[in-house]
Design a protein around this motif. Structure first.
Motif, PDB file in Angstrom:
ATOM      1  N   ASP A  28     -31.403 -61.419 -88.717  1.00 58.90           N
ATOM      2  CA  ASP A  28     -30.563 -61.322 -89.914  1.00 58.90           C
ATOM      3  C   ASP A  28     -30.692 -62.570 -90.784  1.00 58.90           C
ATOM      4  O   ASP A  28     -30.737 -62.486 -92.025  1.00 58.90           O
ATOM      5  CB  ASP A  28     -29.095 -61.128 -89.515  1.00 58.90           C
ATOM      6  N   LYS A  29     -30.760 -63.734 -90.127  1.00 55.62           N
ATOM      7  CA  LYS A  29     -30.889 -64.991 -90.859  1.00 55.62           C
ATOM      8  C   LYS A  29     -32.221 -65.045 -91.608  1.00 55.62           C
ATOM      9  O   LYS A  29     -32.290 -65.433 -92.777  1.00 55.62           O
ATOM     10  CB  LYS A  29     -30.795 -66.166 -89.893  1.00 55.62           C
ATOM     11  N   THR A  30     -33.282 -64.635 -90.901  1.00 54.08           N
ATOM     12  CA  THR A  30     -34.611 -64.622 -91.533  1.00 54.08           C
ATOM     13  C   THR A  30     -34.645 -63.667 -92.723  1.00 54.08           C
ATOM     14  O   THR A  30     -35.208 -63.963 -93.773  1.00 54.08           O
ATOM     15  CB  THR A  30     -35.678 -64.195 -90.511  1.00 54.08           C
ATOM     16  N   LYS A  31     -33.989 -62.504 -92.533  1.00 54.65           N
ATOM     17  CA  LYS A  31     -33.961 -61.522 -93.615  1.00 54.65           C
ATOM     18  C   LYS A  31     -33.228 -62.081 -94.830  1.00 54.65           C
ATOM     19  O   LYS A  31     -33.664 -61.897 -95.972  1.00 54.65           O
ATOM     20  CB  LYS A  31     -33.282 -60.252 -93.111  1.00 54.65           C
ATOM     21  N   ARG A  32     -32.093 -62.769 -94.564  1.00 53.41           N
ATOM     22  CA  ARG A  32     -31.346 -63.360 -95.675  1.00 53.41           C
ATOM     23  C   ARG A  32     -32.167 -64.414 -96.400  1.00 53.41           C
ATOM     24  O   ARG A  32     -32.160 -64.510 -97.623  1.00 53.41           O
ATOM     25  CB  ARG A  32     -30.041 -63.970 -95.163  1.00 53.41           C
ATOM     26  N   GLN A  33     -32.907 -65.219 -95.648  1.00 55.89           N
ATOM     27  CA  GLN A  33     -33.749 -66.267 -96.241  1.00 55.89           C
ATOM     28  C   GLN A  33     -34.839 -65.666 -97.123  1.00 55.89           C
ATOM     29  O   GLN A  33     -35.141 -66.168 -98.208  1.00 55.89           O
ATOM     30  CB  GLN A  33     -34.372 -67.120 -95.137  1.00 55.89           C
ATOM     31  N   ILE A  35     -34.708 -62.736 -98.594  1.00 57.87           N
ATOM     32  CA  ILE A  35     -34.061 -62.164 -99.784  1.00 57.87           C
ATOM     33  C   ILE A  35     -33.726 -63.251-100.789  1.00 57.87           C
ATOM     34  O   ILE A  35     -33.980 -63.113-101.993  1.00 57.87           O
ATOM     35  CB  ILE A  35     -32.793 -61.386 -99.392  1.00 57.87           C
ATOM     36  N   VAL A  36     -33.164 -64.369-100.303  1.00 63.35           N
ATOM     37  CA  VAL A  36     -32.804 -65.483-101.190  1.00 63.35           C
ATOM     38  C   VAL A  36     -34.049 -66.064-101.845  1.00 63.35           C
ATOM     39  O   VAL A  36     -34.084 -66.310-103.050  1.00 63.35           O
ATOM     40  CB  VAL A  36     -32.047 -66.582-100.416  1.00 63.35           C
ATOM     41  N   SER A  39     -35.301 -63.803-104.444  1.00 67.08           N
ATOM     42  CA  SER A  39     -34.437 -63.845-105.627  1.00 67.08           C
ATOM     43  C   SER A  39     -34.738 -65.070-106.475  1.00 67.08           C
ATOM     44  O   SER A  39     -34.781 -65.004-107.707  1.00 67.08           O
ATOM     45  CB  SER A  39     -32.964 -63.858-105.198  1.00 67.08           C
TER      46      SER A  39
END
Length: 274
Positions: A28-33, A35-36, A39
């Motif tokens: 989940d952390k990797t996915k958020r990174q 995505i950020v 962006s």
């Protein structure tokens, strides 16, 4: 099953669950990174695109862009900026400076009426002619024809002084000179059409390429600046204006250029001191 085995199984299950949760948290952390980061890249790309668009929108175009171009001086011109255009016999002691705007209807009238006499006196060695081009009509009646025609005259001068004079005469002729409200001289095709009436310029590829490429566009602007500077120096604003020995040569009204052969003959004899 013994209590010990049952307890061990529970402990092992809890450990597997803990490890799975840790792995999921990492995913989940990797996915958020990702995505950020995506962006940020997208925002930077948009900002860059907007910046590029703004830069392009503010980038000079047309004649404004010409101001930044390198000056190309035509052959048969002199002076630091190539805007000294003097034609005539070297033995002539005096020089008649002629200020003309290609779109000017009064200049056309002067050239059609008095032009042949000016040419006769030039050929006779009574004086040299210095041409200074103007483009103020492009500002007064918005357009580009004066500047474009000056650039084409530069291309003709680059061919020869004779081609320059003949082309100038053709541009002011009844056949080709447009109403000042019609900006026909802005068209390269039209300027070339007029040039094809001049033997030295007819189907002249080098001349035509210079017109199409705007080789002497910057020269036309610098020439226009010279007109403005001289206008302030001698106290005139319009065309045609004639100057000899630092004094304006005028017709019977004492203000404007002589617009008849008789007026010109009288004025030029006085200016020559004869």
């Amino acid at each position: 099953m013994s209590k010990r085995n049952s307890q061990a199984a529970k402990t092992a299950a809890r450990e597997r669950l803990r490890l799975e949760r840790e792995r999921q948290a990492k995913r989940d952390k990797t996915k958020r990174q990702v995505i950020v980061a995506g962006s940020i890249v997208a925002v930077l790309a948009i900002a860059g695109g907007i910046g590029y668009a703004v830069t392009q929108a503010n980038k000079p175009t047309g004649w404004d862009a010409v101001k930044k171009q390198k000056l190309v001086k035509p052959a048969n011109s002199t002076g630091a900026d190539g805007t000294t255009v003097v034609i005539g016999k070297s033995t002539a002691k005096k020089t008649l400076v002629m200020y003309e705007d290609p779109r000017c209807p009064v200049c056309a009238q002067f050239e059609q009426t008095v032009g042949p006499t000016v040419k006769k006196d030039l050929d006779a060695g009574k004086f040299k002619i210095q041409f200074v081009g103007a483009s103020f009509i492009d500002n007064n009646i918005p357009g580009e024809g004066s500047k474009s025609a000056l650039s084409a005259l530069g291309a003709a001068l680059n061919v020869s002084p004779e081609a320059f004079l003949e082309y100038k005469t053709a541009l002011y002729s009844p056949k080709y000179h447009p109403n000042e409200q019609e900006d026909k001289f802005k068209s390269d095709a039209y300027l070339i059409k007029v040039a094809n009436s001049v033997s030295a310029l007819k189907d002249n590829t080098a001349f035509q390429n210079d017109v199409k490429k705007g080789t002497y566009d910057k020269w036309a602007l610098v020439m226009s600046d010279k007109f403005n500077e001289d206008g302030k120096k001698y106290g005139f604003q319009g065309t045609p204006t004639l100057v000899m020995d630092g004094k304006t040569v005028t017709g019977g009204d004492g203000k404007n250029a002589p617009m008849s052969v008789a007026e010109f003959d009288t004025a030029i004899q006085k200016a020559l001191g004869s």
